[in-house]
Design a protein around this motif. Structure first.
Motif: not given
Length: 222
Positions: A170-179, A205-222
């Motif tokens: 889920l976390s890998a997919i959520d990094y793309l904002g696709d959940v 805390a993972d961030h790929l150069p040029g491909a940032p995650p959506p804002k909610h990704y690291a938010d523990l409360d979404f």
């Protein structure tokens, strides 16, 4: 210090990272791009895939399944499989579900097509595959919700490797904002509980150069 060869968006490497942290084992991370097929990495794993764990003494274990089983055997404290034989069977059933079925029907079609194809230079994403991944994820999120309505965690009363395997995907997919969290509130509430575990927070805390995650990704409360 033991070293884990990984890629940040590999759900299987993420699974091992959380398992190591849950067992409170110190480790360092070594970024590996499997598509480069470096000779030095192929010596560690002839399959050329992450993750690979190298212990302090040079002992090497390749593959997320063997690594997690190795960790259970070598470091039995804080078991992620449990002690009851039927519970262990249920944990392994669900691990297989997320490692194989979910990965094949969802993660490969979304993260694989949208991210790893681009990173590895394998061409453009296949639109039909992405549509299939978006359609398939609803069934799996419904199943996560069904399980958590009946159990504290996916396999029972205790956090287990089943939860690690599920959340890694889920976390890998959520990094793309696709959940589609808003359509699956039970699964969303469950994932929020996993996100709050100390073992899981480094992944956020993972961030790929040029491909940032959506804002909610690291938010523990979404």
């Amino acid at each position: 210090m033991r070293t884990l060869y990984h890629h940040p968006l590999s759900p299987f490497a993420r699974k091992v990272r959380v398992a190591l942290a849950e067992k409170r084992l110190e480790f360092g991370l070594e970024l590996e791009k499997p598509w480069e097929r470096r000779d030095e990495f192929l010596v560690l794993n002839h399959a050329g895939e992450v993750p690979v764990l190298v212990e302090d003494d040079g002992a090497t274990v390749a593959g997320h399944g063997p690594i997690c089983e190795y960790l259970e055997d070598a470091y039995p404290g804080g078991s992620l499989l449990g002690t009851d034989v039927l519970h262990r069977a249920e944990v392994r059933r669900l691990v297989s579900w997320f490692d194989e079925k979910f990965s094949r029907e969802v993660t490969d079609l979304l993260v694989g097509e949208k991210l790893f194809k681009r990173l590895s230079g394998q061409g453009t994403p296949h639109a039909a595959a992405i549509r299939a991944g978006h359609a398939n994820i609803h069934y799996h999120l419904d199943y996560v919700g069904w399980l958590t309505e009946r159990r504290t965690w996916l396999a029972g009363d205790d956090f287990s490797l089943a939860d690690v395997a599920c959340a890694a995907q889920l976390s890998a997919i959520d990094y793309l904002g696709d959940v589609p969290w808003d359509e699956h509130t039970d699964a969303k509430d469950y994932y929020a509980r996993v996100k709050s575990r100390p073992s899981f927070r480094p992944l956020l805390a993972d961030h790929l150069p040029g491909a940032p995650p959506p804002k909610h990704y690291a938010d523990l409360d979404f």
